[in-house]
Design an enzyme around this catalytic site. Structure first.
Site, short mmCIF file in Angstrom:
data_model
loop_
_atom_site.label_atom_id
_atom_site.label_comp_id
_atom_site.label_asym_id
_atom_site.label_seq_id
_atom_site.Cartn_x
_atom_site.Cartn_y
_atom_site.Cartn_z
NE ARG A 180 -4.41 9.63 0.30
CZ ARG A 180 -4.65 10.41 -0.76
NH1 ARG A 180 -3.66 10.72 -1.59
NH2 ARG A 180 -5.86 10.88 -0.98
CG HIS A 208 -0.52 15.26 -0.98
ND1 HIS A 208 -0.90 14.40 0.01
CD2 HIS A 208 -1.36 15.00 -2.02
CE1 HIS A 208 -1.93 13.67 -0.40
NE2 HIS A 208 -2.23 14.03 -1.64
P1 NAP Z 1 -9.44 4.02 -8.37
O1 NAP Z 1 -10.09 4.45 -9.64
O2 NAP Z 1 -10.29 3.51 -7.27
O3 NAP Z 1 -8.36 2.92 -8.78
C1 NAP Z 1 -7.70 2.15 -7.83
C2 NAP Z 1 -6.95 1.04 -8.55
O4 NAP Z 1 -6.18 0.31 -7.60
C3 NAP Z 1 -7.89 0.04 -9.23
O5 NAP Z 1 -7.35 -0.37 -10.46
C4 NAP Z 1 -7.90 -1.14 -8.24
O6 NAP Z 1 -8.15 -2.39 -8.84
C5 NAP Z 1 -6.47 -1.08 -7.74
N1 NAP Z 1 -6.34 -1.75 -6.45
C6 NAP Z 1 -6.92 -1.44 -5.27
N2 NAP Z 1 -6.56 -2.32 -4.32
C7 NAP Z 1 -5.75 -3.21 -4.92
C8 NAP Z 1 -5.05 -4.36 -4.47
N3 NAP Z 1 -5.13 -4.79 -3.19
N4 NAP Z 1 -4.30 -5.03 -5.36
C9 NAP Z 1 -4.21 -4.64 -6.65
N5 NAP Z 1 -4.84 -3.55 -7.14
C10 NAP Z 1 -5.60 -2.84 -6.28
O7 NAP Z 1 -8.57 5.21 -7.74
P2 NAP Z 1 -7.94 6.47 -8.50
O8 NAP Z 1 -8.97 7.53 -8.70
O9 NAP Z 1 -7.18 5.98 -9.68
O10 NAP Z 1 -6.94 7.02 -7.36
C11 NAP Z 1 -5.89 6.20 -6.86
C12 NAP Z 1 -5.24 6.85 -5.66
O11 NAP Z 1 -4.43 7.95 -6.06
C13 NAP Z 1 -6.19 7.47 -4.63
O12 NAP Z 1 -6.76 6.48 -3.80
C14 NAP Z 1 -5.27 8.37 -3.87
O13 NAP Z 1 -4.65 7.65 -2.81
C15 NAP Z 1 -4.21 8.76 -4.91
N6 NAP Z 1 -4.28 10.18 -5.27
C16 NAP Z 1 -3.20 10.99 -5.03
C17 NAP Z 1 -3.24 12.35 -5.39
C18 NAP Z 1 -2.05 13.24 -5.20
O14 NAP Z 1 -2.14 14.45 -5.41
N7 NAP Z 1 -0.90 12.73 -4.84
C19 NAP Z 1 -4.40 12.88 -5.99
C20 NAP Z 1 -5.48 12.03 -6.20
C21 NAP Z 1 -5.42 10.68 -5.85
P3 NAP Z 1 -9.60 -2.72 -9.51
O15 NAP Z 1 -9.68 -1.82 -10.71
O16 NAP Z 1 -9.50 -4.15 -9.89
O17 NAP Z 1 -10.63 -2.40 -8.48
#
Ligand code: NAP
Length: 309
Positions: A224, A272
């Site tokens: 983001r 994006h």
């Molecule tokens: P997810 O499965 O919820 O994974 C989030 C990861 O971040 C987890 O490993 C979590 O740790 C870690 N995390 C969260 N807060 C943290 C902190 N304060 N310190 C250290 N680690 C932290 O999410 P996802 O499905 O992989 O998606 C991630 C992000 O990608 C989305 O939230 C979105 O912003 C972005 N995204 C972008 C696009 C694009 O087109 N550019 C598309 C889709 C998503 P834990 O495992 O320990 O909970």
């Protein structure tokens, strides 16, 4: 009756077709034609915060078609007492992994230097380096970070990942917590950001985070826009601390026409588009969550509002 807040008419048609292909009986209304508010028991929302969900007195749950839900959690009008589910979609995951692998490989194989050499009609014989000598640090080792990291490890890269809790993922060295962040970053050649945007991660891509990386490291940022302190990135590119940044997300989207990133020779801008949910693969979980919401069961991929993701 579910109400669909699509991002545009084509998005509405694609979601309706995918949902009805699996569940023809599921009744859908399309915002803003919500009809009788009392009949709406489930809301499917996309990239825009819907704002007016409190108008539906019988709403049981909210389903996001996006993986990141920071825009919904920041909306003061989103009912805080209704469960919210985010999207985990195999189509989206594959698409993000393609984006990350594309840009990591392009950096590893010196794509920018070779393209510049071609423009100068210069025969530049660069010997490829082994991926084993290249360390990729991935911030966020969730659904997307773990998949991209596993693929990169399979290609031979030295992969590290950082998350809140430590992980056991084959081929990925896992780090957690603030001490773990420094160790994860130390000497890394490529930094990939796939964190959710929360109060704990806002602004995390800053000068202090870039400092421990190898000199001339590359940033691949597809999480983001508010994760990035833009002035710190420009300073790191100017000083040579970073050599290049591939940015898919921005504080202001669309990126304003006069923004320095557009023309910066070391910045690649993508609008994006790293990964989007594919209705064909995402519809099944929406249908299952609708059933669960009506039955009062916990949702698949229910957002933990205390953690913010
Ligand atoms: P997810 O499965 O919820 O994974 C989030 C990861 O971040 C987890 O490993 C979590 O740790 C870690 N995390 C969260 N807060 C943290 C902190 N304060 N310190 C250290 N680690 C932290 O999410 P996802 O499905 O992989 O998606 C991630 C992000 O990608 C989305 O939230 C979105 O912003 C972005 N995204 C972008 C696009 C694009 O087109 N550019 C598309 C889709 C998503 P834990 O495992 O320990 O909970």
């Amino acid at each position: 009756m579910a109400i669909l807040y699509a991002d545009d008419p084509a998005d509405a048609a694609a979601w309706a077709a995918a949902i009805h292909a699996l569940e023809p009986q599921l009744e859908l209304r399309f915002w803003p034609d919500s009809g009788a508010a009392a009949e709406i028991d489930f809301a499917i929302v996309g990239g825009r915060a819907p704002g007016d969900l409190r108008a539906f007195p019988n709403l049981k749950a909210i389903q996001s078609t996006w993986a990141g839900v920071n825009h919904l959690l920041m909306d003061a009008n989103l009912p805080s007492d209704r469960p919210l589910a985010r999207m985990v979609d195999q189509g989206l995951t594959v698409s993000m992994t393609e984006f990350v692998v594309l840009h990591v490989l392009d950096s590893a194989r010196e794509g920018p230097r070779l393209r510049a050499a071609q423009r100068a009609r210069q025969w530049l014989e660069l010997n490829p380096v082994s991926p084993r000598t290249i360390t990729v640090a991935i911030l966020g080792l969730g659904t997307l970070g773990a998949d991209a990291g596993t693929r990169l490890a399979g290609l031979g890269f030295n992969v590290r990942g950082w998350s809140r809790s430590r992980k056991e993922i084959a081929g990925i060295q896992s780090f957690a917590g603030s001490d773990g962040l420094r160790d994860c970053l130390a000497g890394a050649h490529i930094l990939v950001c796939l964190l959710p945007l929360t109060e704990g991660t806002r602004g995390i891509l800053n000068g202090a985070t870039f400092a421990p990386l190898a000199r001339g490291a590359v940033l691949v940022h597809a999480a983001r826009g508010a994760h990035l302190v833009e002035a710190d990135l420009l300073a790191a590119l100017d000083s040579g601390g970073l050599s290049r940044a591939i940015l898919d997300v921005f504080a202001a989207e669309p990126l304003p026409g006069d923004h320095p990133f557009w023309k910066h020779p070391q910045v690649t801008v993508t609008p994006h588009v790293a990964a989007i949910t594919r209705p064909g693969t995402g519809a099944a979980d929406i249908i299952e969550n609708y059933r669960r919401a009506l039955a009062g069961e916990a949702l698949i991929n229910q957002v933990d509002r205390t953690k913010g993701y």
